[in-house]
Design an enzyme around this catalytic site. Sequence first.
Site, PDB file in Angstrom:
ATOM      1  N   ARG A 182      59.535  26.742  60.804  1.00  0.00           N
ATOM      2  CA  ARG A 182      58.578  27.286  59.836  1.00  0.00           C
ATOM      3  C   ARG A 182      57.129  27.236  60.320  1.00  0.00           C
ATOM      4  O   ARG A 182      56.218  27.022  59.531  1.00  0.00           O
ATOM      5  CB  ARG A 182      58.707  26.589  58.461  1.00  0.00           C
ATOM      6  CG  ARG A 182      60.079  26.684  57.854  1.00  0.00           C
ATOM      7  CD  ARG A 182      60.511  28.119  57.552  1.00  0.00           C
ATOM      8  NE  ARG A 182      61.947  28.188  57.456  1.00  0.00           N
ATOM      9  CZ  ARG A 182      62.749  28.559  58.467  1.00  0.00           C
ATOM     10  NH1 ARG A 182      62.233  28.971  59.605  1.00  0.00           N
ATOM     11  NH2 ARG A 182      64.043  28.572  58.322  1.00  0.00           N
ATOM     12  N   SER A 230      61.227  27.356  49.174  1.00  0.00           N
ATOM     13  CA  SER A 230      61.497  25.927  49.385  1.00  0.00           C
ATOM     14  C   SER A 230      60.192  25.136  49.372  1.00  0.00           C
ATOM     15  O   SER A 230      59.231  25.505  50.051  1.00  0.00           O
ATOM     16  CB  SER A 230      62.173  25.706  50.732  1.00  0.00           C
ATOM     17  OG  SER A 230      63.384  26.402  50.752  1.00  0.00           O
ATOM     18  N   GLU A 300      56.684  22.307  52.829  1.00  0.00           N
ATOM     19  CA  GLU A 300      56.764  23.609  53.517  1.00  0.00           C
ATOM     20  C   GLU A 300      55.663  24.531  52.983  1.00  0.00           C
ATOM     21  O   GLU A 300      55.098  25.336  53.696  1.00  0.00           O
ATOM     22  CB  GLU A 300      58.145  24.245  53.311  1.00  0.00           C
ATOM     23  CG  GLU A 300      58.278  25.573  54.034  1.00  0.00           C
ATOM     24  CD  GLU A 300      59.709  26.110  54.071  1.00  0.00           C
ATOM     25  OE1 GLU A 300      60.651  25.324  54.268  1.00  0.00           O
ATOM     26  OE2 GLU A 300      59.863  27.328  53.882  1.00  0.00           O
TER      27      GLU A 300
HETATM   28  C1  LIG Z   1      62.295  33.216  46.220  1.00  0.00           C
HETATM   29  C2  LIG Z   1      61.761  32.870  47.568  1.00  0.00           C
HETATM   30  C3  LIG Z   1      62.627  32.624  48.618  1.00  0.00           C
HETATM   31  C4  LIG Z   1      62.126  32.307  49.882  1.00  0.00           C
HETATM   32  N1  LIG Z   1      63.009  32.071  50.888  1.00  0.00           N
HETATM   33  C5  LIG Z   1      62.549  31.785  52.121  1.00  0.00           C
HETATM   34  C6  LIG Z   1      63.457  31.554  53.194  1.00  0.00           C
HETATM   35  O1  LIG Z   1      64.666  31.583  53.046  1.00  0.00           O
HETATM   36  N2  LIG Z   1      62.939  31.299  54.430  1.00  0.00           N
HETATM   37  C7  LIG Z   1      61.603  31.255  54.652  1.00  0.00           C
HETATM   38  O2  LIG Z   1      61.175  31.035  55.791  1.00  0.00           O
HETATM   39  N3  LIG Z   1      60.706  31.449  53.643  1.00  0.00           N
HETATM   40  C8  LIG Z   1      61.152  31.710  52.395  1.00  0.00           C
HETATM   41  N4  LIG Z   1      60.252  31.908  51.372  1.00  0.00           N
HETATM   42  C9  LIG Z   1      58.812  31.703  51.605  1.00  0.00           C
HETATM   43  C10 LIG Z   1      58.004  32.917  52.065  1.00  0.00           C
HETATM   44  O3  LIG Z   1      58.468  34.142  51.526  1.00  0.00           O
HETATM   45  C11 LIG Z   1      57.919  32.994  53.576  1.00  0.00           C
HETATM   46  O4  LIG Z   1      57.459  31.780  54.146  1.00  0.00           O
HETATM   47  C12 LIG Z   1      56.980  34.116  54.030  1.00  0.00           C
HETATM   48  O5  LIG Z   1      57.096  34.223  55.419  1.00  0.00           O
HETATM   49  C13 LIG Z   1      55.540  33.867  53.640  1.00  0.00           C
HETATM   50  O6  LIG Z   1      54.915  35.121  53.681  1.00  0.00           O
HETATM   51  P1  LIG Z   1      53.626  35.509  52.807  1.00  0.00           P
HETATM   52  O7  LIG Z   1      53.231  36.827  53.302  1.00  0.00           O
HETATM   53  O8  LIG Z   1      53.894  35.362  51.378  1.00  0.00           O
HETATM   54  O9  LIG Z   1      52.578  34.439  53.304  1.00  0.00           O
HETATM   55  P2  LIG Z   1      51.792  33.339  52.476  1.00  0.00           P
HETATM   56  O10 LIG Z   1      52.762  32.534  51.696  1.00  0.00           O
HETATM   57  O11 LIG Z   1      50.650  33.914  51.763  1.00  0.00           O
HETATM   58  O12 LIG Z   1      51.180  32.480  53.654  1.00  0.00           O
HETATM   59  C14 LIG Z   1      51.924  31.548  54.386  1.00  0.00           C
HETATM   60  C15 LIG Z   1      51.058  31.098  55.557  1.00  0.00           C
HETATM   61  O13 LIG Z   1      50.954  32.169  56.462  1.00  0.00           O
HETATM   62  C16 LIG Z   1      49.589  32.511  56.669  1.00  0.00           C
HETATM   63  N5  LIG Z   1      49.506  33.953  56.750  1.00  0.00           N
HETATM   64  C17 LIG Z   1      49.953  34.850  55.847  1.00  0.00           C
HETATM   65  N6  LIG Z   1      49.706  36.088  56.260  1.00  0.00           N
HETATM   66  C18 LIG Z   1      49.090  35.979  57.453  1.00  0.00           C
HETATM   67  C19 LIG Z   1      48.559  36.897  58.380  1.00  0.00           C
HETATM   68  N7  LIG Z   1      48.628  38.219  58.165  1.00  0.00           N
HETATM   69  N8  LIG Z   1      47.965  36.431  59.495  1.00  0.00           N
HETATM   70  C20 LIG Z   1      47.893  35.106  59.745  1.00  0.00           C
HETATM   71  N9  LIG Z   1      48.359  34.175  58.904  1.00  0.00           N
HETATM   72  C21 LIG Z   1      48.957  34.612  57.767  1.00  0.00           C
HETATM   73  C22 LIG Z   1      48.844  31.994  55.456  1.00  0.00           C
HETATM   74  O14 LIG Z   1      47.485  31.750  55.740  1.00  0.00           O
HETATM   75  C23 LIG Z   1      49.630  30.727  55.161  1.00  0.00           C
HETATM   76  O15 LIG Z   1      49.207  29.673  55.999  1.00  0.00           O
HETATM   77  C24 LIG Z   1      60.735  32.217  50.087  1.00  0.00           C
HETATM   78  C25 LIG Z   1      59.859  32.457  49.023  1.00  0.00           C
HETATM   79  C26 LIG Z   1      60.358  32.772  47.774  1.00  0.00           C
HETATM   80  C27 LIG Z   1      59.395  33.014  46.653  1.00  0.00           C
END
Ligand SMILES: Cc1cc2nc3c(=O)[nH]c(=O)nc-3n(C[C@H](O)[C@H](O)[C@H](O)COP(=O)(O)OP(=O)(O)OC[C@H]3O[C@@H](n4cnc5c(N)ncnc54)[C@H](O)[C@@H]3O)c2cc1C
Length: 307
Positions: A182, A230, A300
């Site tokens: 992650r 998570s 996480e």
């Molecule tokens: C129902 C549900 C199920 C999920 N299941 C999983 C799973 O199975 N596996 C998993 O890994 N994750 C899971 N997630 C978490 C999440 O969707 C992932 O971690 C996803 O990759 C985060 O993406 P985001 O665009 O929402 O980033 P954010 O949550 O907004 O950001 C996460 C991090 O990434 C950084 N970031 C975001 N965008 C950028 C960018 N463009 N450039 C640089 N840094 C950036 C942010 O600054 C932050 O530090 C789940 C979430 C939900 C709600």
Amino acid sequence: MVRAERPRPTVPMLRRALLHIQGDIRWQEPLAPLTSLQVGGSADVLVIPSNIEDVVHVVRGARLGKIPLTVLGGTNVVVRDKGIRGIVMSLKALTNIYEEGNQLVYTQAGVRLPRLMQFALGRKLSGMEWAAGIPGTVGGGVAMNAGTRLGEMQNVLKAVDQVTIHGKRKRVEASTLSFMYRKTILPKGIVVGAWLQLATALKGTIQSVTKDYLHYRKTTQPLTMPNAGSVFKNPIGDSAGRLIEAAGLKGLHIGDAEVSTKHANFIVNRGAATAEQVLSLVRKVREQVARKFGVRLQLEWKVIGER
Ligand SMILES: Cc1cc2nc3c(=O)[nH]c(=O)nc-3n(C[C@H](O)[C@H](O)[C@H](O)COP(=O)(O)OP(=O)(O)OC[C@H]3O[C@@H](n4cnc5c(N)ncnc54)[C@H](O)[C@@H]3O)c2cc1C
């Protein structure tokens, strides 16, 4: 040591930093609706760049004005109740996606993983099935090395399209990066796109793997309630959900923040939870698991915003 507080950016400072932006600029924008957990305060200013040039301008403006810049996809974060100072940037308008040839797909960072999966399926391209049910953006997925037991971003990432902290656009080869559980160790900057190496497969095979995994998620995770995925990373050789459940914490709640009764490593918002309630619950779960099993769970989620 007393750490000097950074002065709060003023409106004129923020305006100056955002002078050349073509995209949307929203002042004092509530961020809860932009997050899957639906908690947290407002951004001083939210910027939605309409193209990558805009991102370059925002990064340069923020750097010049010494203004904090936060990029938000919103599905793995908790925004504190006091909100976020400085500029918050949502890449949700960066949604171009195309196949460059030889099963190589270029996608901008604001594309949501479910849409990317649909795109790949439409072209009979396999490699993204692991992402079934992950709601985040490509940018967040790259930064977090998003993944499941079926695979992770690292497996398909060929190169990252980045705007560096100096406001320069750069292609970073995946072979030069380190990937962890992650977390991707990236040069500092904003991910604005990614090249993904997929492979040809039968449409039916892709569909069946995806469908099975979505079914597994629906039966085991609280997908109908606001959550941020998570809460804790799995400790080596164990599962955070198992430990929390064994500590008897399913259903524990503070206000409207509740340890899901369906999956103990999810905290759900029953309606009117605050970030403070969510974070108090996180502390409580952590303390109890440490006391009962001697395991210190690591978050996480990313917790962001003013304390
Ligand atoms: C129902 C549900 C199920 C999920 N299941 C999983 C799973 O199975 N596996 C998993 O890994 N994750 C899971 N997630 C978490 C999440 O969707 C992932 O971690 C996803 O990759 C985060 O993406 P985001 O665009 O929402 O980033 P954010 O949550 O907004 O950001 C996460 C991090 O990434 C950084 N970031 C975001 N965008 C950028 C960018 N463009 N450039 C640089 N840094 C950036 C942010 O600054 C932050 O530090 C789940 C979430 C939900 C709600």
